[in-house]
Design a protein around this motif. Structure first.
Motif, PDB file in Angstrom:
ATOM      1  N   LEU A 144      41.973  39.793  35.163  1.00 14.46           N
ATOM      2  CA  LEU A 144      43.334  39.827  35.701  1.00 14.46           C
ATOM      3  C   LEU A 144      44.318  40.415  34.692  1.00 14.46           C
ATOM      4  CD1 LEU A 144      43.267  36.393  37.514  1.00 14.46           C
ATOM      5  CD2 LEU A 144      43.471  38.624  38.623  1.00 14.46           C
ATOM      6  N   GLU A 145      44.159  40.061  33.420  1.00 13.68           N
ATOM      7  CA  GLU A 145      45.041  40.602  32.379  1.00 13.68           C
ATOM      8  C   GLU A 145      44.831  42.095  32.197  1.00 13.68           C
ATOM      9  OE1 GLU A 145      44.585  38.345  28.760  1.00 13.68           O
ATOM     10  OE2 GLU A 145      44.972  36.457  29.822  1.00 13.68           O
ATOM     11  N   ARG A 146      43.586  42.515  32.253  1.00 12.95           N
ATOM     12  CA  ARG A 146      43.232  43.922  32.035  1.00 12.95           C
ATOM     13  C   ARG A 146      43.602  44.815  33.216  1.00 12.95           C
ATOM     14  NH1 ARG A 146      38.564  42.304  30.783  1.00 12.95           N
ATOM     15  NH2 ARG A 146      37.495  42.972  32.656  1.00 12.95           N
ATOM     16  N   GLU A 147      43.284  44.349  34.440  1.00 14.39           N
ATOM     17  CA  GLU A 147      43.382  45.209  35.620  1.00 14.39           C
ATOM     18  C   GLU A 147      44.494  44.812  36.592  1.00 14.39           C
ATOM     19  OE1 GLU A 147      41.689  47.887  35.793  1.00 14.39           O
ATOM     20  OE2 GLU A 147      40.189  47.501  34.248  1.00 14.39           O
ATOM     21  N   GLY A 148      44.995  43.579  36.472  1.00 15.03           N
ATOM     22  CA  GLY A 148      45.939  43.089  37.472  1.00 15.03           C
ATOM     23  C   GLY A 148      45.180  42.543  38.669  1.00 15.03           C
ATOM     24  N   ALA A 149      45.922  42.119  39.670  1.00 14.54           N
ATOM     25  CA  ALA A 149      45.307  41.469  40.830  1.00 14.54           C
ATOM     26  C   ALA A 149      44.712  42.449  41.827  1.00 14.54           C
ATOM     27  CB  ALA A 149      46.338  40.594  41.530  1.00 14.54           C
ATOM     28  N   VAL A 150      45.108  43.724  41.760  1.00 14.18           N
ATOM     29  CA  VAL A 150      44.665  44.701  42.744  1.00 14.18           C
ATOM     30  C   VAL A 150      43.518  45.517  42.148  1.00 14.18           C
ATOM     31  CG1 VAL A 150      45.392  46.549  44.294  1.00 14.18           C
ATOM     32  CG2 VAL A 150      47.010  44.745  43.653  1.00 14.18           C
ATOM     33  N   HIS A 151      42.312  45.008  42.346  1.00 19.42           N
ATOM     34  CA  HIS A 151      41.131  45.617  41.741  1.00 19.42           C
ATOM     35  C   HIS A 151      39.905  45.159  42.540  1.00 19.42           C
ATOM     36  CE1 HIS A 151      38.004  46.358  38.674  1.00 19.42           C
ATOM     37  NE2 HIS A 151      38.835  47.312  38.267  1.00 19.42           N
ATOM     38  N   PRO A 152      38.891  46.018  42.695  1.00 21.92           N
ATOM     39  CA  PRO A 152      37.723  45.612  43.481  1.00 21.92           C
ATOM     40  C   PRO A 152      36.999  44.388  42.924  1.00 21.92           C
ATOM     41  CG  PRO A 152      37.333  47.722  42.380  1.00 21.92           C
ATOM     42  CD  PRO A 152      38.772  47.398  42.211  1.00 21.92           C
ATOM     43  N   ASP A 153      36.916  44.272  41.600  1.00 20.71           N
ATOM     44  CA  ASP A 153      36.235  43.105  41.027  1.00 20.71           C
ATOM     45  C   ASP A 153      37.021  41.819  41.283  1.00 20.71           C
ATOM     46  OD1 ASP A 153      34.100  44.642  40.164  1.00 20.71           O
ATOM     47  OD2 ASP A 153      34.928  44.919  38.147  1.00 20.71           O
ATOM     48  N   VAL A 154      38.335  41.918  41.342  1.00 18.98           N
ATOM     49  CA  VAL A 154      39.150  40.744  41.681  1.00 18.98           C
ATOM     50  C   VAL A 154      38.853  40.324  43.114  1.00 18.98           C
ATOM     51  CG1 VAL A 154      41.508  39.872  42.024  1.00 18.98           C
ATOM     52  CG2 VAL A 154      40.963  41.256  39.996  1.00 18.98           C
ATOM     53  N   ALA A 155      38.783  41.297  44.023  1.00 14.85           N
ATOM     54  CA  ALA A 155      38.478  40.984  45.425  1.00 14.85           C
ATOM     55  C   ALA A 155      37.112  40.296  45.542  1.00 14.85           C
ATOM     56  CB  ALA A 155      38.523  42.247  46.277  1.00 14.85           C
ATOM     57  N   LYS A 156      36.122  40.810  44.807  1.00 13.24           N
ATOM     58  CA  LYS A 156      34.788  40.197  44.858  1.00 13.24           C
ATOM     59  C   LYS A 156      34.819  38.778  44.304  1.00 13.24           C
ATOM     60  CE  LYS A 156      32.573  43.698  42.842  1.00 13.24           C
ATOM     61  NZ  LYS A 156      31.474  44.561  42.346  1.00 13.24           N
ATOM     62  N   GLN A 157      35.478  38.592  43.157  1.00 10.55           N
ATOM     63  CA  GLN A 157      35.545  37.256  42.561  1.00 10.55           C
ATOM     64  C   GLN A 157      36.339  36.281  43.430  1.00 10.55           C
ATOM     65  OE1 GLN A 157      36.472  37.099  38.351  1.00 10.55           O
ATOM     66  NE2 GLN A 157      35.139  38.839  37.922  1.00 10.55           N
ATOM     67  N   MET A 158      37.363  36.768  44.106  1.00  9.89           N
ATOM     68  CA  MET A 158      38.114  35.904  45.020  1.00  9.89           C
ATOM     69  C   MET A 158      37.216  35.425  46.161  1.00  9.89           C
ATOM     70  SD  MET A 158      41.816  37.857  45.295  1.00  9.89           S
ATOM     71  CE  MET A 158      42.425  36.781  46.618  1.00  9.89           C
ATOM     72  N   ALA A 159      36.409  36.322  46.714  1.00  8.02           N
ATOM     73  CA  ALA A 159      35.508  35.953  47.813  1.00  8.02           C
ATOM     74  C   ALA A 159      34.471  34.938  47.341  1.00  8.02           C
ATOM     75  CB  ALA A 159      34.836  37.196  48.387  1.00  8.02           C
ATOM     76  N   VAL A 160      33.921  35.165  46.158  1.00  9.22           N
ATOM     77  CA  VAL A 160      32.939  34.226  45.593  1.00  9.22           C
ATOM     78  C   VAL A 160      33.612  32.879  45.307  1.00  9.22           C
ATOM     79  CG1 VAL A 160      31.488  33.764  43.572  1.00  9.22           C
ATOM     80  CG2 VAL A 160      31.424  36.017  44.673  1.00  9.22           C
ATOM     81  N   GLY A 161      34.836  32.908  44.782  1.00 11.56           N
ATOM     82  CA  GLY A 161      35.580  31.678  44.516  1.00 11.56           C
ATOM     83  C   GLY A 161      35.865  30.883  45.775  1.00 11.56           C
ATOM     84  N   ALA A 162      36.132  31.582  46.857  1.00 15.36           N
ATOM     85  CA  ALA A 162      36.350  30.888  48.133  1.00 15.36           C
ATOM     86  C   ALA A 162      35.078  30.177  48.575  1.00 15.36           C
ATOM     87  CB  ALA A 162      36.819  31.872  49.206  1.00 15.36           C
ATOM     88  N   VAL A 163      33.943  30.861  48.439  1.00 15.98           N
ATOM     89  CA  VAL A 163      32.663  30.236  48.803  1.00 15.98           C
ATOM     90  C   VAL A 163      32.446  28.973  47.978  1.00 15.98           C
ATOM     91  CG1 VAL A 163      30.143  30.506  48.759  1.00 15.98           C
ATOM     92  CG2 VAL A 163      31.585  32.350  49.648  1.00 15.98           C
TER      93      VAL A 163
END
Length: 171
Positions: free
Chosen positions: A71-90
């Motif tokens: 998040l610090e490196r790329e910000g919230a708008v990044h494909p890896d953030v989207a993937k980690q958010m989906a995994v975190g929801a699971v």
């Protein structure tokens, strides 16, 4: 557009119900609209577990376990953030343990506008999917380049998530 969203959500819910699967989400730019697409459908509670609206960047790290370094490196708008958010929801919604391996996670993150967010242009969106399979949870992200008003970008994001998930489920 609402009719298509309702039809897609109903098909997804039915496909998941018949396969013993559940759906959950983590949302940023859609702020609950993805959850609304599911809960509009009668009987959704048999499949749809909930959605964590993690609008603040700190919430993505604290609630969903998204990497603070990412998040610090790329910000919230990044494909890896989207993937980690989906995994975190699971991870958040796989309770009780009897749901383990049967929960699909969805996520939305992006720039709805108006205007860009730093170097990220308005309309840049990533949607994430964490889908259980024989070898564990598989995560991936899709990039969307949308246009329109803030409201249109948010609604189009939900439609794209539903279309993509329906396609993945062949629903």
């Amino acid at each position: 557009m609402q009719k298509e969203c309702d039809e897609l959500a109903a098909r997804i819910l039915e496909a998941c119900r018949t396969r013993g699967l559940f759906v959950c989400a983590s949302e940023s730019l859609t702020g609950g609209l993805l959850a609304d697409a599911f809960v509009r459908i009668p009987g959704a509670s048999a499949v749809f577990l909930g959605s964590a609206v993690t609008y603040a960047i700190e919430a993505k790290a604290h609630i969903l376990g998204v990497s603070s370094g990412l998040l610090e490196r790329e910000g919230a708008v990044h494909p890896d953030v989207a993937k980690q958010m989906a995994v975190g929801a699971v991870a958040a919604y796989s309770v009780p343990a009897s749901r383990d391996g049967r929960v699909i996670g969805l996520s939305t993150t992006g720039v709805a506008g108006p205007g860009p967010d730093g170097d990220k242009p308005e309309g840049l969106v990533y949607i994430g999917f964490a889908v259980p399979g024989p070898e564990g949870l598989h995560s991936e992200a899709e990039r969307l380049d949308l246009s329109g008003t803030r409201a249109e970008i948010r609604r189009d994001t939900v439609l794209h998530v539903l279309r993509s998930l329906a396609s993945r489920l062949a629903a």
